[in-house]
Design a protein around this motif. Structure first.
Motif, PDB file in Angstrom:
ATOM      1  N   LEU A 170       1.999  14.772  -0.198  1.00 23.25           N
ATOM      2  CA  LEU A 170       2.165  15.915  -1.093  1.00 23.25           C
ATOM      3  C   LEU A 170       1.671  15.589  -2.499  1.00 23.25           C
ATOM      4  CD1 LEU A 170       5.648  17.315  -0.018  1.00 23.25           C
ATOM      5  CD2 LEU A 170       3.390  18.333   0.366  1.00 23.25           C
ATOM      6  N   GLU A 171       1.949  14.377  -2.958  1.00 24.27           N
ATOM      7  CA  GLU A 171       1.474  13.957  -4.281  1.00 24.27           C
ATOM      8  C   GLU A 171      -0.058  13.956  -4.327  1.00 24.27           C
ATOM      9  OE1 GLU A 171       2.007  10.147  -7.257  1.00 24.27           O
ATOM     10  OE2 GLU A 171       2.036   9.822  -5.101  1.00 24.27           O
ATOM     11  N   ARG A 172      -0.686  13.420  -3.295  1.00 17.91           N
ATOM     12  CA  ARG A 172      -2.147  13.359  -3.253  1.00 17.91           C
ATOM     13  C   ARG A 172      -2.757  14.762  -3.201  1.00 17.91           C
ATOM     14  NH1 ARG A 172      -3.543   8.313  -4.395  1.00 17.91           N
ATOM     15  NH2 ARG A 172      -5.561   9.208  -4.059  1.00 17.91           N
ATOM     16  N   LEU A 173      -2.141  15.650  -2.424  1.00 19.61           N
ATOM     17  CA  LEU A 173      -2.641  17.023  -2.366  1.00 19.61           C
ATOM     18  C   LEU A 173      -2.484  17.726  -3.713  1.00 19.61           C
ATOM     19  CD1 LEU A 173      -1.392  18.122   1.171  1.00 19.61           C
ATOM     20  CD2 LEU A 173      -3.737  17.613   0.466  1.00 19.61           C
ATOM     21  N   GLY A 174      -1.395  17.450  -4.408  1.00 24.07           N
ATOM     22  CA  GLY A 174      -1.212  18.010  -5.752  1.00 24.07           C
ATOM     23  C   GLY A 174      -2.275  17.504  -6.711  1.00 24.07           C
ATOM     24  N   LEU A 175      -2.588  16.221  -6.626  1.00 24.30           N
ATOM     25  CA  LEU A 175      -3.646  15.666  -7.471  1.00 24.30           C
ATOM     26  C   LEU A 175      -4.995  16.287  -7.126  1.00 24.30           C
ATOM     27  CD1 LEU A 175      -2.597  11.904  -7.459  1.00 24.30           C
ATOM     28  CD2 LEU A 175      -2.508  13.483  -9.396  1.00 24.30           C
ATOM     29  N   ALA A 176      -5.242  16.500  -5.846  1.00 26.34           N
ATOM     30  CA  ALA A 176      -6.504  17.129  -5.434  1.00 26.34           C
ATOM     31  C   ALA A 176      -6.601  18.557  -5.968  1.00 26.34           C
ATOM     32  CB  ALA A 176      -6.626  17.119  -3.909  1.00 26.34           C
ATOM     33  N   MET A 177      -5.485  19.279  -5.947  1.00 24.67           N
ATOM     34  CA  MET A 177      -5.506  20.645  -6.492  1.00 24.67           C
ATOM     35  C   MET A 177      -5.726  20.628  -7.999  1.00 24.67           C
ATOM     36  SD  MET A 177      -2.691  22.759  -4.258  1.00 24.67           S
ATOM     37  CE  MET A 177      -1.380  21.574  -4.359  1.00 24.67           C
ATOM     38  N   ALA A 178      -5.136  19.661  -8.694  1.00 23.90           N
ATOM     39  CA  ALA A 178      -5.368  19.544 -10.139  1.00 23.90           C
ATOM     40  C   ALA A 178      -6.835  19.228 -10.420  1.00 23.90           C
ATOM     41  CB  ALA A 178      -4.469  18.463 -10.735  1.00 23.90           C
ATOM     42  N   GLY A 179      -7.446  18.378  -9.597  1.00 17.77           N
ATOM     43  CA  GLY A 179      -8.861  18.068  -9.751  1.00 17.77           C
ATOM     44  C   GLY A 179      -9.742  19.276  -9.477  1.00 17.77           C
ATOM     45  N   LEU A 205     -19.577  26.663  -8.386  1.00 19.57           N
ATOM     46  CA  LEU A 205     -18.126  26.628  -8.529  1.00 19.57           C
ATOM     47  C   LEU A 205     -17.485  25.792  -7.428  1.00 19.57           C
ATOM     48  CD1 LEU A 205     -17.326  30.342  -9.436  1.00 19.57           C
ATOM     49  CD2 LEU A 205     -17.048  28.358 -10.921  1.00 19.57           C
ATOM     50  N   LEU A 206     -17.917  26.009  -6.203  1.00 18.48           N
ATOM     51  CA  LEU A 206     -17.360  25.271  -5.074  1.00 18.48           C
ATOM     52  C   LEU A 206     -17.681  23.787  -5.169  1.00 18.48           C
ATOM     53  CD1 LEU A 206     -15.777  25.591  -2.455  1.00 18.48           C
ATOM     54  CD2 LEU A 206     -17.939  25.934  -1.278  1.00 18.48           C
ATOM     55  N   LEU A 207     -18.909  23.453  -5.548  1.00 15.24           N
ATOM     56  CA  LEU A 207     -19.294  22.052  -5.697  1.00 15.24           C
ATOM     57  C   LEU A 207     -18.436  21.347  -6.745  1.00 15.24           C
ATOM     58  CD1 LEU A 207     -21.342  19.748  -5.039  1.00 15.24           C
ATOM     59  CD2 LEU A 207     -22.696  20.626  -6.948  1.00 15.24           C
ATOM     60  N   MET A 208     -18.218  22.002  -7.867  1.00 16.11           N
ATOM     61  CA  MET A 208     -17.400  21.410  -8.926  1.00 16.11           C
ATOM     62  C   MET A 208     -15.942  21.266  -8.487  1.00 16.11           C
ATOM     63  SD  MET A 208     -19.359  20.749 -11.518  1.00 16.11           S
ATOM     64  CE  MET A 208     -18.434  20.829 -13.031  1.00 16.11           C
ATOM     65  N   MET A 209     -15.426  22.245  -7.771  1.00 15.96           N
ATOM     66  CA  MET A 209     -14.048  22.170  -7.302  1.00 15.96           C
ATOM     67  C   MET A 209     -13.867  21.080  -6.256  1.00 15.96           C
ATOM     68  SD  MET A 209     -13.007  26.195  -7.151  1.00 15.96           S
ATOM     69  CE  MET A 209     -11.401  25.885  -6.454  1.00 15.96           C
ATOM     70  N   VAL A 210     -14.791  20.982  -5.320  1.00 21.30           N
ATOM     71  CA  VAL A 210     -14.701  19.949  -4.282  1.00 21.30           C
ATOM     72  C   VAL A 210     -14.847  18.558  -4.905  1.00 21.30           C
ATOM     73  CG1 VAL A 210     -15.861  19.002  -2.245  1.00 21.30           C
ATOM     74  CG2 VAL A 210     -15.393  21.435  -2.384  1.00 21.30           C
ATOM     75  N   GLY A 211     -15.796  18.416  -5.832  1.00 22.49           N
ATOM     76  CA  GLY A 211     -15.956  17.134  -6.521  1.00 22.49           C
ATOM     77  C   GLY A 211     -14.700  16.723  -7.267  1.00 22.49           C
ATOM     78  N   GLY A 212     -14.084  17.657  -7.961  1.00 23.60           N
ATOM     79  CA  GLY A 212     -12.847  17.366  -8.677  1.00 23.60           C
ATOM     80  C   GLY A 212     -11.714  17.005  -7.738  1.00 23.60           C
ATOM     81  N   ALA A 213     -11.603  17.731  -6.639  1.00 24.37           N
ATOM     82  CA  ALA A 213     -10.537  17.441  -5.665  1.00 24.37           C
ATOM     83  C   ALA A 213     -10.699  16.050  -5.072  1.00 24.37           C
ATOM     84  CB  ALA A 213     -10.536  18.499  -4.566  1.00 24.37           C
ATOM     85  N   ILE A 214     -11.914  15.703  -4.693  1.00 23.98           N
ATOM     86  CA  ILE A 214     -12.157  14.371  -4.115  1.00 23.98           C
ATOM     87  C   ILE A 214     -11.907  13.292  -5.159  1.00 23.98           C
ATOM     88  CG2 ILE A 214     -13.941  12.836  -3.181  1.00 23.98           C
ATOM     89  CD1 ILE A 214     -15.151  15.336  -1.838  1.00 23.98           C
ATOM     90  N   GLY A 215     -12.403  13.500  -6.371  1.00 25.07           N
ATOM     91  CA  GLY A 215     -12.217  12.505  -7.422  1.00 25.07           C
ATOM     92  C   GLY A 215     -10.763  12.266  -7.753  1.00 25.07           C
ATOM     93  N   PHE A 216      -9.998  13.324  -7.929  1.00 27.26           N
ATOM     94  CA  PHE A 216      -8.592  13.165  -8.273  1.00 27.26           C
ATOM     95  C   PHE A 216      -7.785  12.641  -7.089  1.00 27.26           C
ATOM     96  CE2 PHE A 216      -9.808  15.027 -12.078  1.00 27.26           C
ATOM     97  CZ  PHE A 216      -8.751  15.192 -12.951  1.00 27.26           C
ATOM     98  N   TYR A 217      -8.170  12.998  -5.862  1.00 26.27           N
ATOM     99  CA  TYR A 217      -7.463  12.498  -4.683  1.00 26.27           C
ATOM    100  C   TYR A 217      -7.677  10.998  -4.519  1.00 26.27           C
ATOM    101  CZ  TYR A 217      -5.817  12.026   0.093  1.00 26.27           C
ATOM    102  OH  TYR A 217      -5.127  11.637   1.211  1.00 26.27           O
ATOM    103  N   LEU A 218      -8.925  10.567  -4.629  1.00 26.70           N
ATOM    104  CA  LEU A 218      -9.239   9.151  -4.406  1.00 26.70           C
ATOM    105  C   LEU A 218      -8.956   8.263  -5.606  1.00 26.70           C
ATOM    106  CD1 LEU A 218     -12.680   9.219  -2.563  1.00 26.70           C
ATOM    107  CD2 LEU A 218     -10.453   8.668  -1.599  1.00 26.70           C
TER     108      LEU A 218
END
Length: 143
Positions: free
Chosen positions: A12-21, A45-58
């Motif tokens: 849940l923490e990782r998913l929250g970080l991915a959503m913040a990214g 928009l989608l590319l930036m959102m996916v990049g942020g989600a992956i970056g913040f998750y990892l």
């Protein structure tokens, strides 16, 4: 039982970080898209959102180097060593978060900054997310 609860909490923490990214990527894309017409599309928009989600998750919570390693130097030798993934993660998180913060501020205050400032914000966000992804990948590969 305790282990399952901790694992669920970690997911849940990782998913929250991915959503913040993803949200930070959305803010940066919104600012850049309003200033540069070529980047006003859903793919960007989608590319930036996916990049942020992956970056913040990892990259935000990189696993530490295993202490059971045989190549671990004596405790005094760790004082001068820099943990590369930790450094990349912290700098990358700062750059990405600061860029998103700047975008939100500019959007809310309805400022129209010079194009050079927008590109610097975009570059800071992309560099920050790339550093987070690199840090997370390095940390997980060496585990």
């Amino acid at each position: 039982m305790q282990t399952r609860v901790r694992k669920v909490a970690h997911v849940l923490e990782r998913l929250g970080l991915a959503m913040a990214g993803a949200a930070s990527g959305l803010f940066v894309a919104a600012l850049v898209g309003t200033s540069h017409a070529v980047l006003t599309n859903q793919a960007f928009l989608l590319l930036m959102m996916v990049g942020g989600a992956i970056g913040f998750y990892l990259g935000i919570d990189t696993p530490l180097r295993s202490t059971a390693s045989n190549d671990r130097p004596p405790d005094d030798a760790w004082v001068d060593r820099v943990d590369t993934p930790d450094l990349l993660s912290s700098i990358g998180t700062f750059l990405a978060a600061f860029s998103a913060f700047a975008c939100v501020g500019l959007i809310v205050l309805r400022h129209d900054p010079h194009l050079a400032w927008i590109w610097m914000i975009m570059a800071g966000w992309v560099l920050g997310v790339a550093m987070q992804i690199t840090a997370g990948t390095i940390a997980r590969l060496r585990r």
